[in-house]
Each structure stands twice: as C-alpha cells, then as structure tokens.
Write a protein that holds these residues in place. Structure first.
Motif, PDB file in Angstrom:
ATOM      1  N   VAL A   1      67.707  17.252  50.871  1.00 58.56           N
ATOM      2  CA  VAL A   1      67.753  17.117  49.412  1.00 58.56           C
ATOM      3  C   VAL A   1      69.201  16.928  48.977  1.00 58.56           C
ATOM      4  O   VAL A   1      70.140  17.204  49.723  1.00 58.56           O
TER       5      VAL A   1
ATOM      6  N   GLN B   1      63.657  15.548  44.459  1.00 55.39           N
ATOM      7  CA  GLN B   1      64.218  16.808  44.963  1.00 55.39           C
ATOM      8  C   GLN B   1      63.140  17.503  45.794  1.00 55.39           C
ATOM      9  O   GLN B   1      62.724  18.603  45.481  1.00 55.39           O
TER      10      GLN B   1
ATOM     11  N   VAL C   1      59.958  17.515  41.600  1.00 52.91           N
ATOM     12  CA  VAL C   1      60.435  18.773  42.170  1.00 52.91           C
ATOM     13  C   VAL C   1      59.277  19.752  42.329  1.00 52.91           C
ATOM     14  O   VAL C   1      58.443  19.892  41.433  1.00 52.91           O
TER      15      VAL C   1
ATOM     16  N   GLN D   1      65.457  23.861  43.769  1.00 51.79           N
ATOM     17  CA  GLN D   1      65.666  22.534  43.213  1.00 51.79           C
ATOM     18  C   GLN D   1      65.280  22.478  41.729  1.00 51.79           C
ATOM     19  O   GLN D   1      65.867  21.724  40.958  1.00 51.79           O
TER      20      GLN D   1
ATOM     21  N   PHE E   1      73.578  15.482  42.717  1.00 55.36           N
ATOM     22  CA  PHE E   1      72.473  15.397  41.767  1.00 55.36           C
ATOM     23  C   PHE E   1      72.995  15.345  40.330  1.00 55.36           C
ATOM     24  O   PHE E   1      72.598  14.496  39.524  1.00 55.36           O
TER      25      PHE E   1
END
Length: 428
Positions: free
Chosen positions: A189, A174, A213, A218, A195
């Motif tokens: 992303v 991410q 991340v 994110q 996700f």
C-alpha cells in the motif's frame, strides 16, 4: 409499445412534464401537481401547475400524478466490455449516468465518447487507480487499471497524467487485502506521504479523490488526507484477522471492529461520503469463500448493514454505487439489490433517492451539473409510476427516460398530445 428510440433521441424540441409529483433529489418535500420544462438539453423551469410557461413547440407529456425525479446515478461501476450495449441497458432502466471507478487509460476516452451517445448512459471515469507498485488492483484483469507510484514525485506525476486523460475524479487504492478472504492479505500500500501528495495534487487540479479502503490503518490515512468518499463498506478489521477467523471464534460482529464508532463519527464530521456497494461485496466474499457457511455469509451481511445503519444514524452521507462488473445475477440497469440494502439499513426512501441522485453526482465530480431537478441543470429526468417516497418499488416502474433533454423512452401509458402544426409564413 415504446416510442422509437432513435427517432425520439434525435428530437430536440422542448419537453414539458405536466401534472407530476416532482422529487428534485435534494431531500426537499415533493412538489405536487408540478411542471418540469426541458429545453436545449437543460432544465428550463420547475414549478407548480399553472405557474410555469410551457413553450408552444414543447412536446407535452401528461404525467397524471406520476413522479418525476432526476435520472438515477450508479456512482461505482467497472464497465469495460460491450460498452455501448451495457450503457444502453443502464439508460433504458432509468440510470442516466454511471461512474466508472477504475479502468485502463485507453478506456477513459472510449467511455466518455460512448456515454455521449443519445442512447447511452453518460459516463464519469476515474481511469487507473493510484496505488503502490504491485498493489491492488494490479491483480485484477490485465493490471492496466492500476497506476503504481513509489514516491511523492511519482504520485504527483500520476495525477497529472490522469488529468491529461480527462478523468472526472481520482481513485486511490488502499487495499492490502488479496481477496481470497482466507487471510487479511499483504498487498503493498502507499506510504502516507505519497498518498497525501496524490490527494493534494488532485485537489490542486480541482478533482476530488475517492478511496477504495477496507483496512483500519488505511482508513485513518484516507481521512487524514481529506478524501471525498470511502468506497465499499468499511471493514476496520484487526490487522491480522479475517472473516473466517472471526466467524470461527464467534466474534463476527461490530465489537470486533476497533474504534468503529469513533471512526464513523470522524467521517461524519469531515463530510465524507460512503459508497457501500454491499451487494457486490457479499458476492465477492461468496466467490472467494465457496465453503463459507451460509450462516457466516449472513453474519457478514448483517454486519455490513449494521455499520451502514450506524453511519446513517450518525448523520453520514451515502452515495449509491453497485460496483457493477458484469457478474452473473447482477443485471445491467437499476441497481435494485443495492437499493434494498440501503433500505435494510434504515435509510428512508427520500434519503435513498438523494443518495442515488444528488450525492452520487457529487462523488462523480459533477454535483453542479446533474443529479438535481433545478433550472440550469442537465435535463436528465425519469418518470415512474407510483410514489417512490412511500414505496421505493416505484423505481421498478420507469415509464419515461430523458437524457440531455432528449426523449429516450416513453411508455404508451404516458399520454402525448399531438404537436401543433409547424407555423408557415404567409407568402409575401
């Protein structure tokens, strides 16, 4: 002089570590004058001296008060070249397992196979990181360590592919940052629904998810989706600000990170593990910003340590990971630099050992097999000269390494009494 490695690795008789201080990796108080018996690749018994049966055929290693603990696990590496040589160096320095957190699909089986060799650290691998098309880490190497997906269906299919490869956990990327560190970066992303679908699919296969991340938005998405760990130290920077701007404005500190305390508390509440990789993070910044003032790099280091200290103080769980990639100045083996940063953040030696054994095993998806000295677990054990619970530098003095119950390394300082003769049946 050390035992011959090839000969000792073939030796499969039971091993008994006698009169050692046993640090089992769980954070429990140590067992003084303990015995650890290893048989058939597993830990057969752990207990006080005089209360544990030692098989007649066992190779007895007299520890004389030295400390036995689980083999160290570096849960975050990127070993892709010279694999047998690198894994051997890790093992001989007391790191019995490594987690490979992102590699091309062809490397998964090679890493697993190489890690099964008696003279190599075992490997737990993620394979390619699930990311957005064109997203990080497609910019790294030949791009094979990235698996781009654009829809829920593609995300689910990608996880299924990883399962077919035999991965031990799933890595999600991410990362909008482009790693030039001059701007916050604008790499693509994953959309939240995509996700979340990947995390859900992984859970359906019994695999945990580790999230690379650095971005505040994110991070929230990762926590919403229920990831097991956050990889690298979180930098919830404002959306369009980087280190250079913060340093220039004199605001490079925790106050510049929006909602830091709230987000750390949420991670603690959800039981999320943090894998800080501070040493390599700083090396990345130094390489990406060669003209960044030394005071600026020092301020970033202090910020990282401060965030980690806050997380630990709040009750957060940490797993050791060095992000080893073969960078000059980061030798293979015990991640000593990373251990020092954990200590600088106020973690106790006991917490650091647990982070380096039990917690590291958990984030690698093997919390039920390695990382703890308990009956039934894999017989991965090291013996160090000194007491790492009072002085972590004892980990610099590894004298015995055992993997899968096979003696890999034993310094002459560890007495090994002669084995009794093999009994012969009398003629009839």
């Amino acid at each position: 002089m050390r035992q011959d490695t090839e000969r000792s690795a073939e030796h499969a008789d039971p091993i008994a570590l006698v009169d050692c201080v046993v640090v089992d990796g769980t954070g429990a108080p140590p067992l003084r004058h303990g015995v650890v018996v290893l048989e058939a690749g597993r830990i057969a018994a752990v207990g006080p001296l005089g209360s544990v049966h030692i098989p007649e055929r066992a190779r007895v290693l007299r520890c004389d008060g030295r400390t036995a603990l689980p083999g160290i696990i570096d849960s975050h590496t990127h070993i892709e070249r010279d694999i047998p040589h690198v894994l051997r160096a890790f093992l001989h320095d007391g790191v019995t397992s490594v987690g490979n957190t992102g590699c091309g699909p062809d490397l998964v089986a090679r890493l697993h196979d190489a890690g099964q060799a008696p003279d190599a650290a075992r490997v737990f691998a993620a394979g390619p990181a699930v990311t957005a098309p064109g997203g990080y880490p497609v910019i790294r190497g030949d791009g094979s360590a990235a698996r781009g997906v654009a829809s829920v269906a593609e995300a689910e299919a990608a996880v299924d592919e990883l399962v077919a490869l035999g991965v031990d956990f799933v890595k999600m990327a991410q990362e909008p940052f482009d790693f030039d560190f001059h701007t916050p970066g604008h790499l693509p992303v994953l959309a939240p629904a995509v996700f979340t679908a990947a995390v859900r699919r992984a859970a359906g296969h019994g695999l945990l998810v580790r999230s690379h991340v650095h971005n505040v938005t994110q991070l929230d998405l990762a926590l919403d989706a229920g990831v097991t760990s956050v990889e690298h130290l979180i930098f919830p920077l404002p959306p369009d600000v980087g280190y250079v701007e913060l340093y220039r404005d004199g605001t490079l500190g925790p106050d510049a990170l929006p909602g830091l305390r709230r987000r750390l508390a949420r991670m603690v509440d959800q039981g999320v593990y943090l894998v800080p990789t501070i040493g390599n993070e700083l090396a990345n910044i130094h390489a990406g910003l060669p003209n960044f003032p030394a005071n600026g790099l020092r301020a970033v280091a202090e910020l990282m340590v401060h965030i980690l200290a806050r997380y630990v103080d709040a009750g957060g769980r940490v797993a050791l990971g060095s992000d080893w990639v073969g960078r000059p100045g980061f030798p293979m083996g015990m991640p000593r630099r990373e251990l020092r940063y954990l200590r600088a953040a106020g973690m106790t030696p006991s917490q650091i050992i647990e982070a380096s054994t039990r917690h590291a095993a958990i984030v690698c998806g093997r919390g039920d097999t390695v990382g703890v000295l308990a009956p039934g677990r894999a017989a991965d054990v090291i013996v160090v000269d000194g007491d790492p619970l009072t002085d972590l530098a004892a980990l610099d003095h590894v004298q015995v390494v055992i993997k899968d119950g096979r003696l890999v390394r034993a310094d002459d300082a560890i007495p090994t009494p002669p084995r009794p003769p093999v009994p012969v049946e009398p003629p009839r």
